[in-house]
Design a protein around this motif. Structure first.
Motif, PDB file in Angstrom:
ATOM      1  N   SER A 131       1.262  -1.060   0.867  1.00  0.00           N
ATOM      2  CA  SER A 131      -0.192  -1.185   0.737  1.00  0.00           C
ATOM      3  C   SER A 131      -0.853   0.163   0.464  1.00  0.00           C
ATOM      4  O   SER A 131      -0.268   1.217   0.708  1.00  0.00           O
ATOM      5  CB  SER A 131      -0.774  -1.790   2.015  1.00  0.00           C
ATOM      6  N   GLY A 132      -2.099   0.074  -0.006  1.00  0.00           N
ATOM      7  CA  GLY A 132      -2.874   1.274  -0.243  1.00  0.00           C
ATOM      8  C   GLY A 132      -2.615   1.877  -1.610  1.00  0.00           C
ATOM      9  O   GLY A 132      -1.719   1.444  -2.345  1.00  0.00           O
ATOM     10  N   PRO A 133      -3.370   2.895  -1.943  1.00  0.00           N
ATOM     11  CA  PRO A 133      -3.212   3.531  -3.261  1.00  0.00           C
ATOM     12  C   PRO A 133      -1.872   4.250  -3.422  1.00  0.00           C
ATOM     13  O   PRO A 133      -1.380   4.408  -4.535  1.00  0.00           O
ATOM     14  CB  PRO A 133      -4.387   4.523  -3.316  1.00  0.00           C
ATOM     15  N   ARG A 134      -1.279   4.668  -2.309  1.00  0.00           N
ATOM     16  CA  ARG A 134       0.020   5.355  -2.353  1.00  0.00           C
ATOM     17  C   ARG A 134       0.942   4.737  -1.311  1.00  0.00           C
ATOM     18  O   ARG A 134       1.191   5.312  -0.243  1.00  0.00           O
ATOM     19  CB  ARG A 134      -0.153   6.857  -2.094  1.00  0.00           C
ATOM     20  N   PRO A 135       1.477   3.540  -1.571  1.00  0.00           N
ATOM     21  CA  PRO A 135       2.363   2.888  -0.590  1.00  0.00           C
ATOM     22  C   PRO A 135       3.644   3.685  -0.368  1.00  0.00           C
ATOM     23  O   PRO A 135       4.114   4.401  -1.260  1.00  0.00           O
ATOM     24  CB  PRO A 135       2.666   1.536  -1.238  1.00  0.00           C
ATOM     25  N   LEU A 136       4.204   3.561   0.830  1.00  0.00           N
ATOM     26  CA  LEU A 136       5.419   4.308   1.172  1.00  0.00           C
ATOM     27  C   LEU A 136       6.576   3.963   0.241  1.00  0.00           C
ATOM     28  O   LEU A 136       7.406   4.818  -0.065  1.00  0.00           O
ATOM     29  CB  LEU A 136       5.815   4.016   2.626  1.00  0.00           C
ATOM     30  N   SER A 137       6.647   2.692  -0.186  1.00  0.00           N
ATOM     31  CA  SER A 137       7.764   2.268  -1.040  1.00  0.00           C
ATOM     32  C   SER A 137       7.725   2.932  -2.408  1.00  0.00           C
ATOM     33  O   SER A 137       8.743   2.963  -3.107  1.00  0.00           O
ATOM     34  CB  SER A 137       7.738   0.742  -1.213  1.00  0.00           C
ATOM     35  N   ALA A 138       6.567   3.438  -2.804  1.00  0.00           N
ATOM     36  CA  ALA A 138       6.437   4.090  -4.105  1.00  0.00           C
ATOM     37  C   ALA A 138       6.462   5.604  -3.983  1.00  0.00           C
ATOM     38  O   ALA A 138       6.172   6.316  -4.933  1.00  0.00           O
ATOM     39  CB  ALA A 138       5.140   3.651  -4.786  1.00  0.00           C
ATOM     40  N   LEU A 139       6.825   6.099  -2.801  1.00  0.00           N
ATOM     41  CA  LEU A 139       6.889   7.538  -2.540  1.00  0.00           C
ATOM     42  C   LEU A 139       8.312   7.929  -2.151  1.00  0.00           C
ATOM     43  O   LEU A 139       9.141   7.065  -1.826  1.00  0.00           O
ATOM     44  CB  LEU A 139       5.919   7.899  -1.406  1.00  0.00           C
ATOM     45  N   PRO A 140       8.624   9.226  -2.150  1.00  0.00           N
ATOM     46  CA  PRO A 140       9.963   9.653  -1.745  1.00  0.00           C
ATOM     47  C   PRO A 140      10.202   9.532  -0.245  1.00  0.00           C
ATOM     48  O   PRO A 140      11.187  10.057   0.264  1.00  0.00           O
ATOM     49  CB  PRO A 140      10.002  11.122  -2.191  1.00  0.00           C
ATOM     50  N   LEU A 141       9.306   8.858   0.476  1.00  0.00           N
ATOM     51  CA  LEU A 141       9.436   8.674   1.922  1.00  0.00           C
ATOM     52  C   LEU A 141       9.965   7.301   2.290  1.00  0.00           C
ATOM     53  O   LEU A 141      10.224   7.030   3.460  1.00  0.00           O
ATOM     54  CB  LEU A 141       8.061   8.866   2.593  1.00  0.00           C
ATOM     55  N   GLY A 142      10.085   6.419   1.318  1.00  0.00           N
ATOM     56  CA  GLY A 142      10.445   5.037   1.602  1.00  0.00           C
ATOM     57  C   GLY A 142      11.757   4.877   2.341  1.00  0.00           C
ATOM     58  O   GLY A 142      11.853   4.118   3.313  1.00  0.00           O
ATOM     59  N   GLU A 143      12.788   5.592   1.893  1.00  0.00           N
ATOM     60  CA  GLU A 143      14.095   5.495   2.533  1.00  0.00           C
ATOM     61  C   GLU A 143      14.041   5.934   3.991  1.00  0.00           C
ATOM     62  O   GLU A 143      14.652   5.303   4.865  1.00  0.00           O
ATOM     63  CB  GLU A 143      15.124   6.340   1.775  1.00  0.00           C
ATOM     64  N   VAL A 144      13.311   7.012   4.249  1.00  0.00           N
ATOM     65  CA  VAL A 144      13.217   7.551   5.613  1.00  0.00           C
ATOM     66  C   VAL A 144      12.539   6.553   6.535  1.00  0.00           C
ATOM     67  O   VAL A 144      13.043   6.228   7.611  1.00  0.00           O
ATOM     68  CB  VAL A 144      12.447   8.888   5.610  1.00  0.00           C
ATOM     69  N   PHE A 145      11.381   6.045   6.114  1.00  0.00           N
ATOM     70  CA  PHE A 145      10.613   5.159   6.984  1.00  0.00           C
ATOM     71  C   PHE A 145      11.266   3.789   7.155  1.00  0.00           C
ATOM     72  O   PHE A 145      11.238   3.222   8.244  1.00  0.00           O
ATOM     73  CB  PHE A 145       9.186   5.007   6.458  1.00  0.00           C
ATOM     74  N   SER A 146      11.845   3.241   6.104  1.00  0.00           N
ATOM     75  CA  SER A 146      12.494   1.932   6.234  1.00  0.00           C
ATOM     76  C   SER A 146      13.722   2.030   7.125  1.00  0.00           C
ATOM     77  O   SER A 146      13.944   1.180   8.007  1.00  0.00           O
ATOM     78  CB  SER A 146      12.880   1.389   4.853  1.00  0.00           C
TER      79      SER A 146
END
Length: 302
Positions: free
Chosen positions: A132-147
């Protein structure tokens, strides 16, 4: 909406990523605390599963609405467009699952105490911010870390806390112990998203999703995938050495090392969603299942 389409909408095939960390928490609770709370565990499982489905629905819903590649991705790839689903109905399912999960969570907070509220808010925030949002975590280089952290570690931590809330210690040593035993799942779940981003690299570029692979490249992404698998096995050995896991889990490495190596080679050879993304799913499913099976076997008979 048919059952088959619904199961694809909630990505039922990926639910091992939440079920197996939950089962690991059950085993760890019995192994170290010799105590379980079956009724509370069942409520948590339902809340976790419902919210997991809600997050996957939200992911598909947001991808559908935010797609830049309207002609191909939005109409032919995303399940909402491909199956001609009504977005309002999809949002209704999303809302129902989220509300039910929240109500079950509030009940667990009432039964076990405020620390669960903090953990639950964190998980809800990450689940919603993931897509969600203008910069979702899944579309950032943080997705792997947070998931990986949220599903691999937080689910196991919450499970251990719920089963032992009256005697649970929030000391760094206890938290690090739980983190170490959950690290393999954390890494394998992170590898799910990494493999997905490797396979979707060209599509993500078209839709302006700057994932980790966008920054490090496909080649380095593959090396990271392999490194995570090695680190997962190393963390199991360390946990066994420290007495956090039973010695029987050495068999996990013996049984699965060659399988993991072969699946990794397949992904290295080709990064195609329909052909090789399944390699990461297989690694998680097999390795985590054997980990839980052997751990449970030790708890029952040794």
């Amino acid at each position: 909406m048919s059952l088959k389409v619904f199961l694809e909408l909630v990505e039922i095939k990926a639910k091992t990523a939440s079920v197996l960390p939950f089962l690991l928490g059950i085993c760890f609770s019995f192994y170290h605390y010799n105590h379980l709370e079956p009724s509370l565990s069942l409520v948590f499982f339902c809340a976790m599963f419902l919210f997991n489905m809600a997050v996957d629905i939200l992911d598909n819903y947001n991808d559908y609405h935010h797609a830049v590649d309207v002609t191909d991705y939005k109409k032919n790839t995303n399940i909402i467009g491909r199956e001609h689903l009504n977005p309002k109905v999809v949002f209704l399912w999303l809302s129902c699952f989220t509300i039910l999960a929240a109500l079950l969570g509030i009940y667990l907070v009432y039964k076990t105490g405020w620390p669960l509220l903090i953990l639950g808010i964190f998980c809800f925030f990450i689940g919603i911010a993931y897509s969600s949002g203008p910069r979702p975590l899944s579309a950032l280089p943080l997705g792997e870390v947070f998931s990986g952290f949220t599903m691999g570690f937080m689910i196991t931590l919450i499970c251990v806390y719920i089963n032992n809330y009256q005697a649970f210690s929030w000391s760094w040593s206890n938290l690090l112990a739980i983190f170490l035993i959950s690290l393999p799942n954390t890494l394998w779940i992170a590898n799910l998203m990494l493999a997905n981003n490797l396979c979707d690299y060209e599509e993500d570029e078209k839709n302006h999703r700057t994932t980790l692979v966008h920054y490090i490249g496909v080649k380095n992404g593959l090396y990271l995938f392999a490194f995570n698998n090695i680190l997962a096995f190393a963390s199991i050995l360390l946990a066994i050495y420290l007495g956090l896991l039973p010695l029987i889990l050495v068999l996990l490495i013996i049984f699965t090392a060659i399988f993991v190596w072969k699946q990794t080679r397949l992904l290295f050879a080709k990064q195609v969603k329909r052909e090789t993304f399944i390699c990461a799913v297989r690694i998680l499913a097999l390795c985590s299942s054997i980990q839980v099976f052997l751990f449970g076997l030790n708890c029952l008979f040794f």
